[in-house]
Design an enzyme around this catalytic site. Structure first.
Site: not given
Length: 241
Positions: A33, A54, A168
Site C-alpha cells: 500500500d 490507495k 483518515m
C-alpha cells in the site's frame, strides 16, 4: 503456499515486527500500500513488487481489484509466499478482513501478522499518552472518512470515551470537529500529528473549535481530549532538555 497479511507499522521502517521481516524475506510476491514505507521492501530482495496504493479520492486500485490481484498471485503455482503489506495494522481500517474473506472463498491458506497502528504508534512516539490516570481511562479509534457508498452513516460522534483518535479524517476535519462539538465543548484540546514517526513529523495544537483552521497536510491523525494538556507538559520538558 501461504498469503501473509502483514502490518507495516505507523511509518518508521524500524517499527515493523521481526515476524513481518521474516515473512518478507521469504516472499515471492509483495503487494503493498501507499502508507507502507517503501524502505521496508528492502527486506524482500527476491520478491516481485506490486503497488496497489490507495489515497482518498485517488484510488490507484479499487478494493475489488486488489482482491483479484491477491487471489491471482496466490493461484500461481510458482509462488510459495505472498505478502500483502499494509500500513499500520491489517485490521485497523486496513480492510484486512475483506481480503481474508476472499481468501477463504478460494480456500487459500493465510496468516495475519499484526502491525503497530498509527492510532497508537504516532501519539506514543511523540510522547502523547492516549490514556493517563486521572485524565483518560478510555479511548476510541474512529474513521474520519466513511465509505461514501454506504446507505447509512455508522459514525455517530457521541462517544463517551475520554480520548478520540480520528484516522483518515483530515479531508473532512471541519465536518468531523463540527459533529464532535455537538457533544463536547468547543474548547476541548485537540492535536494533529502529521507524518507520525517519520523525520518530517509535525505536531499542530488547537481546540475542537479551531483545529480545522490550521495548516494541516496528510497523512495525519487527529487526537481530541484532555490528554493533550498532559502531552503539552511532556513536550515542553523534552523541548527544553
Amino acid at each position: 503456499m501461504t498469503v501473509y497479511l502483514v502490518g507495516a507499522g505507523p511509518g518508521d521502517p524500524e517499527l515493523i515486527t521481526l515476524k513481518a521481516i521474516k515473512a518478507l524475506k521469504r516472499a515471492n510476491v509483495v503487494i503493498y500500500d501507499r502508507l507502507a514505507n517503501e524502505d521496508i521492501l528492502q527486506h524482500a530482495p527476491n520478491a516481485k513488487l506490486i503497488y496497489v496504493g490507495k489515497k482518498a479520492g485517488e484510488h490507484y486500485k479499487s478494493q475489488e481489484e486488489i482482491n483479484k490481484i491477491i487471489i491471482n498471485e496466490a493461484k500461481n503455482e510458482s509462488n510459495k509466499t505472498i505478502v500483502r503489506l499494509k500500513g499500520g495494522d491489517p485490521f485497523v481500517f486496513g480492510r484486512g478482513g475483506e481480503e481474508i474473506l476472499e481468501l477463504i472463498k478460494e480456500e487459500i491458506p493465510f496468516e495475519v501478522i499484526p502491525g503497530v497502528t498509527s492510532a497508537i504508534g504516532a501519539p506514543t512516539t511523540v510522547g502523547l499518552p492516549v490514556t493517563h490516570r486521572g485524565v483518560a481511562t478510555s479511548f476510541t479509534v474512529v474513521t474520519g472518512h466513511e465509505d461514501p457508498t454506504k446507505d447509512k452513516k455508522q459514525v455517530k460522534w457521541d462517544y463517551t470515551t475520554d480520548t478520540i483518535i480520528v484516522l483518515m479524517g483530515i479531508g473532512k476535519i471541519q465536518e468531523n470537529t463540527a459533529e464532535m462539538m455537538k457533544y463536547r465543548s468547543p474548547e476541548t484540546p485537540a492535536c494533529v500529528i502529521e507524518n507520525g514517526t517519520l523525520p518530517n513529523e509535525k505536531i499542530i495544537f488547537g481546540t475542537l473549535e479551531n483545529i480545522a483552521k490550521k495548516d494541516i497536510n496528510t497523512p495525519a491523525i487527529l487526537i481530541v481530549g484532555n490528554v493533550i494538556d498532559v502531552f503539552k507538559e511532556i513536550k515542553s520538558f523534552k523541548d527544553n532538555n
